[in-house]
Design a protein around this motif. Structure first.
Motif, PDB file in Angstrom:
ATOM      1  N   THR A  32       0.796  -1.219   0.000  1.00 60.00           N
ATOM      2  CA  THR A  32       0.000   0.000   0.000  1.00 60.00           C
ATOM      3  C   THR A  32       0.833   1.276   0.000  1.00 60.00           C
ATOM      4  O   THR A  32       0.280   2.377  -0.158  1.00 60.00           O
ATOM      5  CB  THR A  32      -0.951   0.030   1.209  1.00 60.00           C
ATOM      6  N   THR A  33       2.132   1.177   0.137  1.00 57.71           N
ATOM      7  CA  THR A  33       2.996   2.355   0.049  1.00 57.71           C
ATOM      8  C   THR A  33       3.468   2.620  -1.379  1.00 57.71           C
ATOM      9  O   THR A  33       4.178   3.592  -1.630  1.00 57.71           O
ATOM     10  CB  THR A  33       4.226   2.227   0.962  1.00 57.71           C
ATOM     11  N   TRP A  55      -3.806   4.280  -4.238  1.00 53.11           N
ATOM     12  CA  TRP A  55      -3.477   3.106  -3.434  1.00 53.11           C
ATOM     13  C   TRP A  55      -4.722   2.511  -2.777  1.00 53.11           C
ATOM     14  O   TRP A  55      -4.788   1.303  -2.558  1.00 53.11           O
ATOM     15  CB  TRP A  55      -2.439   3.464  -2.363  1.00 53.11           C
ATOM     16  N   ASP A  56      -5.708   3.349  -2.488  1.00 55.57           N
ATOM     17  CA  ASP A  56      -6.937   2.886  -1.833  1.00 55.57           C
ATOM     18  C   ASP A  56      -8.096   2.755  -2.814  1.00 55.57           C
ATOM     19  O   ASP A  56      -9.259   2.619  -2.403  1.00 55.57           O
ATOM     20  CB  ASP A  56      -7.319   3.827  -0.701  1.00 55.57           C
ATOM     21  N   SER A  57      -7.767   2.831  -4.113  1.00 53.32           N
ATOM     22  CA  SER A  57      -8.756   2.705  -5.194  1.00 53.32           C
ATOM     23  C   SER A  57      -9.797   3.822  -5.195  1.00 53.32           C
ATOM     24  O   SER A  57     -10.811   3.696  -5.880  1.00 53.32           O
ATOM     25  CB  SER A  57      -9.473   1.344  -5.132  1.00 53.32           C
ATOM     26  N   ARG A  74      -7.482  -2.614  -8.181  1.00 58.09           N
ATOM     27  CA  ARG A  74      -6.363  -2.971  -7.317  1.00 58.09           C
ATOM     28  C   ARG A  74      -6.882  -3.792  -6.149  1.00 58.09           C
ATOM     29  O   ARG A  74      -7.874  -3.415  -5.531  1.00 58.09           O
ATOM     30  CB  ARG A  74      -5.681  -1.687  -6.843  1.00 58.09           C
ATOM     31  N   ASN A  76      -5.364  -4.960  -2.720  1.00 55.56           N
ATOM     32  CA  ASN A  76      -4.218  -4.862  -1.818  1.00 55.56           C
ATOM     33  C   ASN A  76      -3.974  -6.149  -1.026  1.00 55.56           C
ATOM     34  O   ASN A  76      -2.840  -6.413  -0.619  1.00 55.56           O
ATOM     35  CB  ASN A  76      -4.391  -3.677  -0.872  1.00 55.56           C
ATOM     36  N   ASN A  79      -1.830  -8.064  -3.389  1.00 57.43           N
ATOM     37  CA  ASN A  79      -0.680  -7.341  -3.976  1.00 57.43           C
ATOM     38  C   ASN A  79      -0.759  -7.343  -5.499  1.00 57.43           C
ATOM     39  O   ASN A  79       0.257  -7.561  -6.193  1.00 57.43           O
ATOM     40  CB  ASN A  79       0.656  -7.952  -3.532  1.00 57.43           C
TER      41      ASN A  79
END
Length: 128
Positions: A32-33, A55-57, A74, A76, A79
């Motif tokens: 997530t980074t 990253w959080d869609s 995505r 998470n 991955n």
């Protein structure tokens, strides 16, 4: 460090669909980074931006040429970043790459130079 592996490419007729996957293996930092997005490169052309996802869609951006036909997503927990491609055209023929970089280093998400890590690419060929 991030290792990226694309899959899902192939040969498809115009109007067809494909789903590409980009599986990331990270070391030292959580997935997530990282920003992980899609580019493509056709023969004789420069690598170009296709799609980006937060990253959080929470937000997505697309090149004008694929808007309304491609969807980036995505997961998470896995991955993995996906690119669902529909209504494919011969002009979509290219090697598709996923690219990754730490979020705070990606100043321009649609510029290839913003990314430090690249997959090996997967070929997409659309026949007319």
């Amino acid at each position: 460090q991030v290792q990226l592996v694309e899959s899902g490419g192939g040969l498809v007729q115009a109007g067809g669909s494909l789903r590409l996957s980009c599986a990331a293996r990270t070391s030292g930092r959580p997935f997530t980074t990282y920003g992980v997005n899609w580019f493509r490169q056709a023969p004789g052309k420069e690598r170009e931006f296709v799609a980006a996802i937060a990253w959080d869609s929470e937000s997505r951006n697309y090149a004008d040429s694929v808007k309304g036909r491609f969807t980036i997503s995505r997961d998470n927990a896995k991955n993995t970043v996906y690119l669902q491609m529909s209504s494919l055209k011969p002009d979509d023929t290219a090697v598709y790459y996923c690219a990754a970089g730490l979020l705070h280093t990606i100043h321009m998400f649609d510029r290839a130079r913003s990314y430090d890590y690249w997959g090996q690419g997967t070929q997409v060929t659309v026949s007319s």
